[in-house]
Design an enzyme around this catalytic site. Structure first.
Site, PDB file in Angstrom:
ATOM      1  N   CYS A 163      -1.429   0.792   7.404  1.00  0.00           N
ATOM      2  CA  CYS A 163      -2.872   0.516   7.546  1.00  0.00           C
ATOM      3  C   CYS A 163      -3.282  -0.743   6.789  1.00  0.00           C
ATOM      4  O   CYS A 163      -3.568  -1.776   7.389  1.00  0.00           O
ATOM      5  CB  CYS A 163      -3.712   1.697   7.050  1.00  0.00           C
ATOM      6  SG  CYS A 163      -3.454   3.215   7.994  1.00  0.00           S
ATOM      7  N   ARG A 164      -3.348  -0.669   5.453  1.00  0.00           N
ATOM      8  CA  ARG A 164      -3.928  -1.759   4.670  1.00  0.00           C
ATOM      9  C   ARG A 164      -3.019  -2.969   4.527  1.00  0.00           C
ATOM     10  O   ARG A 164      -3.442  -4.107   4.786  1.00  0.00           O
ATOM     11  CB  ARG A 164      -4.305  -1.252   3.263  1.00  0.00           C
ATOM     12  CG  ARG A 164      -5.456  -0.274   3.266  1.00  0.00           C
ATOM     13  CD  ARG A 164      -5.580   0.467   1.951  1.00  0.00           C
ATOM     14  NE  ARG A 164      -4.489   1.411   1.762  1.00  0.00           N
ATOM     15  CZ  ARG A 164      -4.304   2.155   0.696  1.00  0.00           C
ATOM     16  NH1 ARG A 164      -5.143   2.053  -0.318  1.00  0.00           N
ATOM     17  NH2 ARG A 164      -3.293   3.004   0.621  1.00  0.00           N
ATOM     18  N   SER A 165      -1.760  -2.762   4.078  1.00  0.00           N
ATOM     19  CA  SER A 165      -0.949  -3.941   3.751  1.00  0.00           C
ATOM     20  C   SER A 165      -0.537  -4.776   4.973  1.00  0.00           C
ATOM     21  O   SER A 165      -0.502  -6.008   4.867  1.00  0.00           O
ATOM     22  CB  SER A 165       0.261  -3.560   2.882  1.00  0.00           C
ATOM     23  OG  SER A 165       1.095  -2.626   3.502  1.00  0.00           O
ATOM     24  N   ASP A 202      -8.169   3.720   0.949  1.00  0.00           N
ATOM     25  CA  ASP A 202      -7.224   4.181   1.970  1.00  0.00           C
ATOM     26  C   ASP A 202      -8.008   4.661   3.199  1.00  0.00           C
ATOM     27  O   ASP A 202      -8.764   5.622   3.117  1.00  0.00           O
ATOM     28  CB  ASP A 202      -6.417   5.336   1.353  1.00  0.00           C
ATOM     29  CG  ASP A 202      -5.355   5.860   2.290  1.00  0.00           C
ATOM     30  OD1 ASP A 202      -5.394   5.517   3.489  1.00  0.00           O
ATOM     31  OD2 ASP A 202      -4.497   6.624   1.823  1.00  0.00           O
ATOM     32  N   ASN A 205       2.262   1.492   4.344  1.00  0.00           N
ATOM     33  CA  ASN A 205       2.604   0.218   5.005  1.00  0.00           C
ATOM     34  C   ASN A 205       2.316   0.249   6.510  1.00  0.00           C
ATOM     35  O   ASN A 205       3.006  -0.377   7.298  1.00  0.00           O
ATOM     36  CB  ASN A 205       4.086  -0.162   4.746  1.00  0.00           C
ATOM     37  CG  ASN A 205       4.441  -1.586   5.166  1.00  0.00           C
ATOM     38  OD1 ASN A 205       5.569  -1.848   5.589  1.00  0.00           O
ATOM     39  ND2 ASN A 205       3.523  -2.512   5.067  1.00  0.00           N
ATOM     40  N   CYS A 251       0.869  -1.189   0.000  1.00  0.00           N
ATOM     41  CA  CYS A 251       0.000   0.000   0.000  1.00  0.00           C
ATOM     42  C   CYS A 251       0.902   1.234   0.000  1.00  0.00           C
ATOM     43  O   CYS A 251       2.086   1.143  -0.365  1.00  0.00           O
ATOM     44  CB  CYS A 251      -0.971  -0.016   1.178  1.00  0.00           C
ATOM     45  SG  CYS A 251      -0.204  -0.026   2.814  1.00  0.00           S
TER      46      CYS A 251
HETATM   47  P1  4NP Z   1      -1.772   2.779   4.083  1.00  0.00           P
HETATM   48  O1  4NP Z   1      -2.459   4.116   4.656  1.00  0.00           O
HETATM   49  O2  4NP Z   1      -1.236   3.123   2.722  1.00  0.00           O
HETATM   50  O3  4NP Z   1      -2.922   1.815   4.005  1.00  0.00           O
HETATM   51  O4  4NP Z   1      -0.708   2.360   5.063  1.00  0.00           O
HETATM   52  C1  4NP Z   1      -1.773   5.336   4.713  1.00  0.00           C
HETATM   53  C2  4NP Z   1      -0.889   5.577   5.732  1.00  0.00           C
HETATM   54  C3  4NP Z   1      -0.244   6.806   5.797  1.00  0.00           C
HETATM   55  C4  4NP Z   1      -0.499   7.770   4.849  1.00  0.00           C
HETATM   56  C5  4NP Z   1      -1.393   7.513   3.823  1.00  0.00           C
HETATM   57  C6  4NP Z   1      -2.032   6.297   3.745  1.00  0.00           C
HETATM   58  N1  4NP Z   1       0.138   9.030   4.934  1.00  0.00           N
HETATM   59  O5  4NP Z   1      -0.137   9.904   4.076  1.00  0.00           O
HETATM   60  O6  4NP Z   1       0.983   9.237   5.830  1.00  0.00           O
END
Ligand code: 4NP
Length: 161
Positions: A13-15, A126, A11, A8
């Site tokens: 939240c989702r992955s 997201d 790294n 993602c």
């Molecule tokens: P992820 O979510 O891609 O599912 O881990 C996010 C985590 C952090 C950010 C964006 C999405 N950020 O902009 O910091």
């Protein structure tokens, strides 16, 4: 050994949640020895960090634990992993650019929801800027997508517990 990498943006939240769900499922199937899984981000925003508290809590509510530290996708990932799976279009585009940059032009990159009939092209949204409920939502999406992914790879690799 079949190696699966979930990717993602951050790294956190989702992955890492995808990785935890995948590990739980292969354990339940008695197939842990056949697989290695990991997760990574296309960005360098959260290198070394634990997953987002909301992902950890969401996993815990479902009886899963997450142990991962944020890391960024790197060149050797394209060599080492059989399946690299992006959460959304943005991740997919970044990975397709990286594979050219790192000289793995033949590498197939997959989109997570493409494994479910009728969900092709859709993102695992997201959840970072939303509330806790967004994490339960992506948990369900990931659970169903990974179930279908496993059905497919068990068939492709003729895996039986
Ligand atoms: P992820 O979510 O891609 O599912 O881990 C996010 C985590 C952090 C950010 C964006 C999405 N950020 O902009 O910091």
């Amino acid at each position: 050994m079949i190696k699966v990498l979930f990717v993602c943006l951050g790294n956190i939240c989702r992955s890492p949640l995808a990785e935890a769900i995948f590990n739980h499922k292969i354990q339940a199937l008695g197939l842990s020895r056949k697989f290695k899984s990991d997760s990574a981000g296309t960005s360098d925003y959260h290198i070394g960090e634990l997953p987002d508290e909301r992902s950890i809590k969401c996993a815990n509510r479902k009886g899963l634990t997450i142990t991962h530290r944020g890391r960024q996708v790197n060149r050797t990932d394209f060599r080492d992993f059989n399946y690299i799976i992006a959460m959304d279009d943005n991740n997919l585009r970044n990975l397709n650019n990286l594979k050219i940059k790192y000289n793995f032009p033949e590498k197939d990159i997959f989109l997570m929801r493409d494994f479910v009939a009728g969900w092709e092209g859709l993102p695992v949204p997201d959840p970072y800027y939303g509330g806790e409920e967004g994490f339960d939502e992506i948990f369900q999406i990931l659970d169903e997508s990974i179930e279908s992914f496993l059905t497919k790879i068990k068939e492709v690799h003729q895996l039986y517990a």
